[in-house]
Design a protein around this motif. Structure first.
Motif, mmCIF file in Angstrom:
data_model
loop_
_atom_site.group_PDB
_atom_site.id
_atom_site.type_symbol
_atom_site.label_atom_id
_atom_site.label_comp_id
_atom_site.label_asym_id
_atom_site.label_seq_id
_atom_site.Cartn_x
_atom_site.Cartn_y
_atom_site.Cartn_z
ATOM 1 N N GLU A 1 6.789 1.706 6.842
ATOM 2 C CA GLU A 1 5.872 2.264 7.838
ATOM 3 C C GLU A 1 4.462 2.334 7.275
ATOM 4 N N SER A 2 3.477 1.990 8.103
ATOM 5 C CA SER A 2 2.073 2.106 7.744
ATOM 6 C C SER A 2 1.338 2.856 8.847
ATOM 7 N N PRO A 3 0.259 3.572 8.495
ATOM 8 C CA PRO A 3 -0.527 4.268 9.519
ATOM 9 C C PRO A 3 -1.355 3.275 10.305
ATOM 10 N N LEU A 4 -1.442 3.483 11.605
ATOM 11 C CA LEU A 4 -2.199 2.578 12.465
ATOM 12 C C LEU A 4 -3.681 2.912 12.467
ATOM 13 N N LEU A 5 -4.017 4.206 12.371
ATOM 14 C CA LEU A 5 -5.405 4.636 12.516
ATOM 15 C C LEU A 5 -6.099 4.863 11.183
ATOM 16 N N ASP A 6 -5.555 4.339 10.127
ATOM 17 C CA ASP A 6 -6.113 4.519 8.797
ATOM 18 C C ASP A 6 -5.851 3.244 8.007
ATOM 19 N N ILE A 7 -6.507 3.105 6.869
ATOM 20 C CA ILE A 7 -6.257 1.975 5.983
ATOM 21 C C ILE A 7 -5.770 2.511 4.655
ATOM 22 N N ARG A 8 -4.572 2.120 4.276
ATOM 23 C CA ARG A 8 -4.020 2.497 2.991
ATOM 24 C C ARG A 8 -3.681 1.251 2.198
ATOM 25 N N ASN A 9 -3.743 1.390 0.896
ATOM 26 C CA ASN A 9 -3.382 0.295 0.012
ATOM 27 C C ASN A 9 -1.875 0.063 0.100
ATOM 28 N N ILE A 10 -1.463 -1.141 0.462
ATOM 29 C CA ILE A 10 -0.039 -1.403 0.666
ATOM 30 C C ILE A 10 0.759 -1.210 -0.620
ATOM 31 N N ALA A 11 0.146 -1.465 -1.777
ATOM 32 C CA ALA A 11 0.840 -1.243 -3.050
ATOM 33 C C ALA A 11 1.175 0.238 -3.215
ATOM 34 N N ASP A 12 0.233 1.110 -2.841
ATOM 35 C CA ASP A 12 0.481 2.553 -2.950
ATOM 36 C C ASP A 12 1.577 2.984 -1.980
ATOM 37 N N GLU A 13 1.573 2.432 -0.768
ATOM 38 C CA GLU A 13 2.603 2.778 0.218
ATOM 39 C C GLU A 13 3.994 2.449 -0.313
ATOM 40 N N VAL A 14 4.146 1.256 -0.860
ATOM 41 C CA VAL A 14 5.451 0.823 -1.363
ATOM 42 C C VAL A 14 5.886 1.703 -2.527
ATOM 43 N N ASN A 15 4.983 1.972 -3.454
ATOM 44 C CA ASN A 15 5.327 2.803 -4.608
ATOM 45 C C ASN A 15 5.686 4.225 -4.195
ATOM 46 N N GLN A 16 4.997 4.746 -3.166
ATOM 47 C CA GLN A 16 5.301 6.097 -2.690
ATOM 48 C C GLN A 16 6.678 6.182 -2.046
ATOM 49 N N ARG A 17 7.184 5.065 -1.563
ATOM 50 C CA ARG A 17 8.544 5.046 -1.002
ATOM 51 C C ARG A 17 9.597 4.880 -2.099
ATOM 52 N N GLY A 18 9.139 4.843 -3.361
ATOM 53 C CA GLY A 18 10.067 4.704 -4.469
ATOM 54 C C GLY A 18 10.550 3.287 -4.668
ATOM 55 N N LYS A 19 9.822 2.312 -4.125
ATOM 56 C CA LYS A 19 10.205 0.912 -4.244
ATOM 57 C C LYS A 19 9.231 0.186 -5.176
ATOM 58 N N HIS A 20 9.610 -1.017 -5.567
ATOM 59 C CA HIS A 20 8.770 -1.821 -6.461
ATOM 60 C C HIS A 20 7.874 -2.734 -5.639
ATOM 61 N N TYR A 21 6.567 -2.719 -5.954
ATOM 62 C CA TYR A 21 5.606 -3.577 -5.257
ATOM 63 C C TYR A 21 5.241 -4.774 -6.131
#
Length: 237
Positions: free
Chosen positions: A77-97
Motif C-alpha cells: 500500500e502507498s499513500p495517494l495524496l503524499d509522496i513517500r520513498n518506496i524503499a522506506d515503505e517496503v522496509n517499514q513493512r518488514g520486507k527486503h527492498y
C-alpha cells in the motif's frame, strides 16, 4: 443470460461464491466436470476460468485433491495524496527492498514528453526506467522524465543505492504534486517488467512534481493490480 463469454460467466460465478462467503477460505470448489455439466460448456472453457482465478490468487490447485479457495493476498500500500520513498515503505513493512535500473540516459523530448514536462520540443532531457522489488516480487515499474535544468546531476546518480524519489526530494525540495490514477491493461513490456499474467490489470499512477515554481519531473508508476493498492486519508474539520 449475460452476453459475456462463457468462461467469464463461469469465472464470475466462482468469484461471487467466494466473495459472498458461500465458499470460504480452504473450501474445495465445484469440480471442473461438474461445472462443465452445470454450464453446458467444454472442459477447456471451465479450465480457462479457473486458471484466471488461480493467476489472480483467488484459487489454488492441489494435485489429486482439487481446487481450493485461497486466503486473500496482502497487498502492498502507498499513500495517494503524499509522496513517500518506496524503499522506506517496503522496509517499514518488514520486507527486503531492491531495485533494477533498466535505463538511465539522456533523450530528446518528443511532443508528448515536452508537454508532460513543460519543455521545448527537441530539448534534451533525462530518462530513467527502474523496477522496484519487495523481496523478490516486482511491485512497481517507474518510468521517469526529468528536466536537467533543475536536476543536472540526475544521470550521475547510482539508483541501485538510492531511489530517484530520494535524490529529487533532497536536491529539489517538493512544493507541489499532481496525481492521476487509472486502471490499465499493460502492454507486453510492462507485463514482463512486473511478471504479470496476460489478463492482469495494472494501477497506473501518473505523477508530476514541482520544486518552487519549477516542473522538475514527470513519472509513470505502474503497479500490479493484484498486489498493490493506493489509499488516502482526508481529515475534515
Amino acid at each position: 443470460m449475460s452476453d459475456s463469454p462463457l468462461y467469464i460467466q463461469i469465472k464470475q460465478f466462482i468469484a461471487d461464491n467466494i466473495e459472498s462467503g458461500r465458499w470460504p477460505v480452504g473450501h474445495r470448489i465445484t469440480t471442473e466436470l461438474e461445472l462443465t455439466k452445470q454450464f453446458g460448456v467444454s472442459r477447456m472453457t471451465v479450465n480457462k476460468a479457473i486458471r484466471d482465478l488461480v493467476s489472480e490468487g483467488k484459487l489454488q490447485r492441489k494435485p489429486r485433491a482439487g481446487t481450493f479457495v485461497c486466503a486473500p493476498e496482502e497487498k502492498a500500500e502507498s499513500p495517494l495524496l503524499d509522496i513517500r520513498n518506496i524503499a522506506d515503505e517496503v522496509n517499514q513493512r518488514g520486507k527486503h527492498y531492491r531495485s533494477e535500473v533498466k535505463k538511465q540516459l539522456a533523450v530528446t523530448a518528443d511532443d508528448a514528453i515536452a508537454t508532460k514536462l513543460g519543455v521545448m520540443l527537441g530539448k534534451e532531457i533525462f530518462y530513467s526506467e527502474i523496477i522496484h522489488f519487495e523481496n523478490d516480487t516486482p511491485i512497481q515499474l517507474e518510468v521517469r522524465w526529468v528536466n536537467p535544468s533543475h536536476a543536472p546531476d540526475y544521470l550521475s546518480q547510482n539508483f541501485s543505492e538510492m531511489t530517484p524519489n530520494e535524490y529529487l526530494s533532497n536536491s529539489c525540495p517538493l512544493s507541489a504534486i499532481e496525481h492521476t490514477v487509472e486502471a490499465v491493461l499493460p502492454d507486453q513490456h510492462v507485463q514482463e517488467s512486473l511478471a504479470l499474467k496476460q489478463s492482469e490489470p495494472c494501477l497506473l499512477l501518473n505523477r508530476r512534481t514541482w520544486s518552487k515554481d519549477n516542473l522538475v519531473s514527470s513519472a509513470l508508476l505502474y503497479h500490479p493490480g493484484s498486489k498493490y493498492k493506493l489509499s488516502s486519508k482526508i481529515v475534515l474539520d
